[in-house]
Design a protein around this motif. Sequence first.
Motif, PDB file in Angstrom:
ATOM      1  N   ASP A  88       0.831  -1.206   0.000  1.00 24.31           N
ATOM      2  CA  ASP A  88       0.000   0.000   0.000  1.00 24.31           C
ATOM      3  C   ASP A  88       0.865   1.256   0.000  1.00 24.31           C
ATOM      4  O   ASP A  88       0.533   2.254  -0.657  1.00 24.31           O
ATOM      5  CB  ASP A  88      -0.929   0.010   1.215  1.00 24.31           C
ATOM      6  CG  ASP A  88      -1.952  -1.105   1.175  1.00 24.31           C
ATOM      7  OD1 ASP A  88      -2.281  -1.546   0.063  1.00 24.31           O
ATOM      8  OD2 ASP A  88      -2.411  -1.512   2.257  1.00 24.31           O
ATOM      9  N   VAL A  89       1.973   1.204   0.721  1.00 28.76           N
ATOM     10  CA  VAL A  89       2.894   2.341   0.743  1.00 28.76           C
ATOM     11  C   VAL A  89       3.511   2.532  -0.639  1.00 28.76           C
ATOM     12  O   VAL A  89       3.598   3.661  -1.147  1.00 28.76           O
ATOM     13  CB  VAL A  89       3.996   2.141   1.811  1.00 28.76           C
ATOM     14  CG1 VAL A  89       5.033   3.244   1.733  1.00 28.76           C
ATOM     15  CG2 VAL A  89       3.386   2.065   3.196  1.00 28.76           C
ATOM     16  N   LEU A  90       3.924   1.435  -1.270  1.00 35.11           N
ATOM     17  CA  LEU A  90       4.487   1.525  -2.618  1.00 35.11           C
ATOM     18  C   LEU A  90       3.448   2.059  -3.603  1.00 35.11           C
ATOM     19  O   LEU A  90       3.784   2.839  -4.500  1.00 35.11           O
ATOM     20  CB  LEU A  90       5.004   0.163  -3.074  1.00 35.11           C
ATOM     21  CG  LEU A  90       6.223  -0.362  -2.308  1.00 35.11           C
ATOM     22  CD1 LEU A  90       6.552  -1.769  -2.744  1.00 35.11           C
ATOM     23  CD2 LEU A  90       7.405   0.551  -2.519  1.00 35.11           C
ATOM     24  N   ARG A  91       2.205   1.666  -3.441  1.00 32.23           N
ATOM     25  CA  ARG A  91       1.146   2.148  -4.321  1.00 32.23           C
ATOM     26  C   ARG A  91       0.930   3.654  -4.137  1.00 32.23           C
ATOM     27  O   ARG A  91       0.683   4.378  -5.098  1.00 32.23           O
ATOM     28  CB  ARG A  91      -0.149   1.392  -4.044  1.00 32.23           C
ATOM     29  CG  ARG A  91      -1.200   1.632  -5.103  1.00 32.23           C
ATOM     30  CD  ARG A  91      -2.474   0.812  -4.889  1.00 32.23           C
ATOM     31  NE  ARG A  91      -2.205  -0.578  -4.610  1.00 32.23           N
ATOM     32  CZ  ARG A  91      -2.653  -1.226  -3.526  1.00 32.23           C
ATOM     33  NH1 ARG A  91      -3.376  -0.594  -2.633  1.00 32.23           N
ATOM     34  NH2 ARG A  91      -2.384  -2.486  -3.329  1.00 32.23           N
ATOM     35  N   MET A  92       1.047   4.126  -2.898  1.00 32.20           N
ATOM     36  CA  MET A  92       0.895   5.563  -2.651  1.00 32.20           C
ATOM     37  C   MET A  92       1.967   6.365  -3.375  1.00 32.20           C
ATOM     38  O   MET A  92       1.689   7.398  -3.975  1.00 32.20           O
ATOM     39  CB  MET A  92       0.965   5.859  -1.147  1.00 32.20           C
ATOM     40  CG  MET A  92      -0.259   5.467  -0.370  1.00 32.20           C
ATOM     41  SD  MET A  92      -0.031   5.673   1.401  1.00 32.20           S
ATOM     42  CE  MET A  92       0.222   7.418   1.534  1.00 32.20           C
TER      43      MET A  92
END
Length: 112
Positions: free
Chosen positions: A77-81
């Motif tokens: 999710d952090v990488l997607r952000m």
Amino acid sequence: SALFLSMSVAMLASPSEFWINEKMIEHEPWSRLWWEREVRHRVYVYGFAVGSACHTLSILLSMSFLNALNETARDSDVLRMFAKGEASLCTVKCERAFRIGCFADYVAVGAA
């Protein structure tokens, strides 16, 4: 940002002795010395006010960014952000607010 914010608030709350003593000296209104004093005093106050506002904005942006990162459940999710670009835009805004605040503080110190 917190260090610069504390310094600029302290300088606004209790300016230096030189600044206070200079304000007591009477100059002929509209003379060159009068204009110089008035411009320097306004640059001092406005510089520290802008610096305080920008450093506060930088702190608030970083706090909201960290809260958003802490609410993510997975590393993906952090990488997607960051992949979509919204997260990096927040960090750029935080950096920009910090730099503008530092510049405003330096200008105000230079005016003193």
